[in-house]
Design a protein around this motif. Structure first.
Motif, short mmCIF file in Angstrom:
data_model
loop_
_atom_site.label_atom_id
_atom_site.label_comp_id
_atom_site.label_asym_id
_atom_site.label_seq_id
_atom_site.Cartn_x
_atom_site.Cartn_y
_atom_site.Cartn_z
N ALA A 51 1.56 11.39 -6.96
CA ALA A 51 2.69 12.26 -7.28
C ALA A 51 3.89 11.43 -7.74
O ALA A 51 3.77 10.25 -8.01
CB ALA A 51 3.04 13.11 -6.06
N GLY A 52 5.00 12.05 -7.80
CA GLY A 52 6.22 11.38 -8.23
C GLY A 52 6.96 12.17 -9.28
O GLY A 52 8.17 12.07 -9.43
N ALA A 85 0.84 -1.21 0.00
CA ALA A 85 0.00 0.00 0.00
C ALA A 85 0.87 1.25 0.00
O ALA A 85 0.38 2.34 -0.30
CB ALA A 85 -0.91 0.00 1.22
N CYS A 86 2.12 1.09 0.37
CA CYS A 86 3.03 2.24 0.45
C CYS A 86 4.00 2.22 -0.73
O CYS A 86 5.11 1.69 -0.63
CB CYS A 86 3.77 2.24 1.78
SG CYS A 86 2.67 2.43 3.19
N GLN A 87 3.55 2.78 -1.84
CA GLN A 87 4.36 2.84 -3.05
C GLN A 87 5.53 3.82 -2.87
O GLN A 87 5.52 4.64 -1.95
CB GLN A 87 3.48 3.28 -4.22
CG GLN A 87 2.38 2.30 -4.56
CD GLN A 87 2.90 1.03 -5.23
OE1 GLN A 87 3.46 1.08 -6.31
NE2 GLN A 87 2.72 -0.11 -4.58
N GLY A 88 6.49 3.74 -3.76
CA GLY A 88 7.67 4.60 -3.65
C GLY A 88 7.32 6.08 -3.56
O GLY A 88 7.90 6.82 -2.76
N HIS A 89 6.37 6.49 -4.37
CA HIS A 89 5.89 7.88 -4.31
C HIS A 89 4.39 7.83 -4.00
O HIS A 89 3.70 6.89 -4.39
CB HIS A 89 6.14 8.59 -5.64
CG HIS A 89 7.60 8.83 -5.92
ND1 HIS A 89 8.45 7.82 -6.29
CD2 HIS A 89 8.36 9.95 -5.84
CE1 HIS A 89 9.68 8.31 -6.45
NE2 HIS A 89 9.65 9.59 -6.18
N VAL A 90 3.90 8.85 -3.32
CA VAL A 90 2.50 8.80 -2.85
C VAL A 90 1.55 8.56 -4.03
O VAL A 90 1.73 9.11 -5.11
CB VAL A 90 2.07 10.08 -2.10
CG1 VAL A 90 2.79 10.18 -0.78
CG2 VAL A 90 2.27 11.33 -2.94
N ASP A 91 0.56 7.73 -3.79
CA ASP A 91 -0.31 7.29 -4.88
C ASP A 91 -1.74 7.13 -4.37
O ASP A 91 -2.01 6.32 -3.48
CB ASP A 91 0.23 5.96 -5.43
CG ASP A 91 -0.39 5.62 -6.78
OD1 ASP A 91 0.39 5.35 -7.71
OD2 ASP A 91 -1.63 5.60 -6.89
N MET A 92 -2.65 7.90 -4.94
CA MET A 92 -4.05 7.89 -4.49
C MET A 92 -4.75 6.59 -4.80
O MET A 92 -5.80 6.30 -4.20
CB MET A 92 -4.81 9.07 -5.12
CG MET A 92 -4.90 9.00 -6.62
SD MET A 92 -5.44 10.57 -7.38
CE MET A 92 -7.19 10.48 -7.10
#
Lengths: 275, 318
Positions: A120-121, A103-110
């Motif tokens: 983002a990213g 659930a915790c991707q490298g960059h924030v992901d809705m």
């Protein structure tokens, strides 16, 4: 955000400390990620969620919630630590940071994370997205407020200023920006790479209300957030002067910890410093 | 506000489609200073409170549209096809990756745009957007089909890109026949068993013209309006491949990445039959009148006829 909002200044300071520990643990576990900019941004984020920011931990997708748009999406550990401390994410989620299916991707992901409002990213896009949310809220006659966290290096992207111009033109009075002014970007200090100068003055020149604060002083941050909420004559920018890597001596003001995780020894020292 | 151009250009259909969508309060229109050209100006005139002027800032427009979509709106954002490309990464990362239903319209696509010259002649838009996961890609051939497909985007989940043309073309549909069009389903204009000409946009009328020329030579062509480049109508392609045994594609777009590529990718893997591609052969255009430019670039009925003869020869040699 009822749960956090009811907390005292001391409790918020303690929450920020616990978030810092999370940030270090998850980047250490993943052996990658961006601790520096997470540690500089976290105090402002805790302060924001500690005001009357409308967010329901049991219903993170509530349509009339206020929005928090983490435009500097590489500082995802800060977002995840906050959601963990609020009970939206559990410890397994944050320790799975950057692993397959997490659930915790490298960059924030809705799409992947409850409580995240923006994918983002790629830098420079969040303020435009926030403006879209702001216009939609006004069309719906909703009182929801839109907060965007920008990195200072990110303001080198021209799109940020396209959005600043358009926000003023569209009188996006429900839109606020916090700039994490830590003066360091990926490769080095901004003074070496590309100094952008007075960011507050630039927002002001586009017709924004601007306030400069110590980005690690919870009381000052809360005052600034309340000031923005009470000054809806124009969109507001809070320039939060911060220290990259704040809270960990060897990371503070050190460009090498922009995108490098602490190793075993570094984690041990860091956790001792934060205890 | 300039008067609307007379019917026949697909961009006019887009403008009328938006007006038909206006009764849905979720529909919002975004402009980047080219509303008179893309024809979103009519929506703006009728519904200024739901029209967002972004100015000449396409990157900002794409993410403002994304923010609106995340808040329950259904945004339609338009500019010239070529200028949407400036915001490619915004479309990729800000719209498509989170799967937001933002509908992008790029008008003035292709060499057909004419005298503005190569800077305005987008010949790669279909290809670059086709490469993005989750995107629906449309390129209607006339105003009635553009209007109908625009209306049908309302209930099409996920992001889309529609290319429209600046100049008038012959009408292939009328109001009634266009109503039968469905996103993702190719439309058979002519049925023939010797070859199938699969075309899109302004090349559909040229494909019909080619089919008429070839009929006199005793060659029976199918002509397909493949208005949806993605998802490609694989059922129809399978039928055509089995029935005709060879395919010609025709598009006002580079032969790299567009309809011809999409069809070839499918045949190479599933039905290895001869395919010939009519399109822009890896070069830029230049200023000129539409008709002379299209001929110079090999985008006319004569070129389609040559491709058909070559394709049938290849089939017969197999």
């Amino acid at each position: 955000m009822g749960d956090v909002a009811s907390q005292s200044h001391d409790e918020l300071t303690e929450m920020a400390r616990l978030c810092r520990i999370d940030i270090l643990r998850m980047t250490h576990e993943a052996k990658s990620g961006h601790p520096g900019g997470s540690l500089s941004a976290i105090d402002a984020m805790v302060a924001l969620y500690g005001t009357d920011f409308r967010f329901d931990t049991s219903n993170p997708d509530w349509p009339d919630r206020d929005r928090f748009i983490m435009s500097k999406g590489h500082a995802s550990p800060a977002m995840y630590s906050l959601l963990h401390q609020m009970g939206v994410l559990d410890v397994e989620d944050i320790l799975g940071f950057r692993t397959l299916g997490s659930a915790c991707q490298g960059h924030v992901d809705m799409v992947w994370t409850k409580g995240v409002d923006f994918s983002a990213g790629s830098l420079g896009m969040g303020l435009s997205f926030g403006l879209g949310c702001s216009i939609a809220a006004k069309m719906d006659s909703s009182e929801r407020r839109i907060w965007v966290m920008l990195g200072d290096g990110e303001t080198q992207e021209g799109q940020v200023w396209e959005a600043a111009m358009a926000s003023s033109y569209h009188n996006a009075s429900n839109l606020r920006v916090i700039v994490d002014r830590n003066r360091i970007q990926n490769d080095d200090f901004m003074a070496v790479q590309m100094e952008v100068g007075d960011i507050g003055e630039k927002f002001a020149s586009f017709g924004w209300n601007v306030l400069e604060v110590d980005g690690h002083n919870i009381s000052e941050l809360i005052e600034a957030i309340n000031w923005a909420n009470q000054n809806e004559s124009a969109p507001s920018a809070i320039i939060a002067h911060t220290i990259k890597g704040k809270g960990v001596s060897f990371m503070e003001d050190n460009p090498s910890f922009h995108g490098k995780a602490p190793n075993d020894e570094e984690l041990k020292i860091a956790l001792e410093e934060l205890s | 506000m300039s008067a609307p151009s007379e019917g026949g250009a697909s961009r006019d259909g887009y403008g009328r489609g938006l007006l038909r969508l206006a009764k849905d309060e979720r529909v919002v229109v975004l402009e980047a200073d080219l509303g008179k050209s893309t024809k979103s100006c009519h929506f703006r005139e009728g519904f200024p409170e739901r029209t967002v002027s972004i100015g000449i800032a396409e990157q900002n427009m794409m993410l403002v549209a994304a923010g609106l979509a995340s808040s329950g709106k259904i945004p339609f954002a338009s500019t010239f096809a070529i200028f949407t490309e400036r915001a490619f990464e915004q479309v990729r990362n800000g719209i498509a990756r989170p799967g937001l239903s933002v509908h992008i319209c790029g008008s003035h696509g292709g060499i057909h745009t004419g005298s503005d010259g190569s800077s305005a002649q987008s010949i790669e838009d279909l290809g670059i957007y086709r490469s993005i996961p989750k995107m629906t890609i449309l390129h209607p051939c006339d105003d009635f089909s553009a209007e109908e497909l625009t209306v049908k985007l309302l209930n099409n989940e996920g992001p889309s890109y529609m290319r429209t043309a600046r100049n008038k073309t012959s009408r292939i549909y009328d109001g009634d026949s266009a109503r039968n069009l469905e996103i993702g389903k190719g439309s058979t204009i002519i049925e023939g068993r010797d070859v199938a000409i699969i075309s899109c946009g302004v090349m559909v009328e040229r494909s019909i013209e080619a089919a008429r020329i070839l009929e006199d030579e005793g060659i029976a062509c199918s002509v397909i309006d493949m208005h949806t480049i993605k998802p490609l109508d694989l059922e129809l392609l399978t039928d055509l491949a089995e029935k005709c045994g060879c395919l010609v594609t025709a598009e006002d777009h580079s032969v790299i990445g567009g309809l011809g590529s999409a069809v070839s990718e499918w045949t190479a893997k599933n039905k290895p039959i001869p395919v010939e591609m009519v399109g822009v052969n890896d070069r830029f255009g230049e200023s000129g009148g539409t008709s002379e430019l299209m001929t110079m670039m090999g985008l006319d009925a004569i070129s389609i006829c040559s491709a058909v003869r070559k394709c049938i020869n290849r089939k017969n040699m197999q």
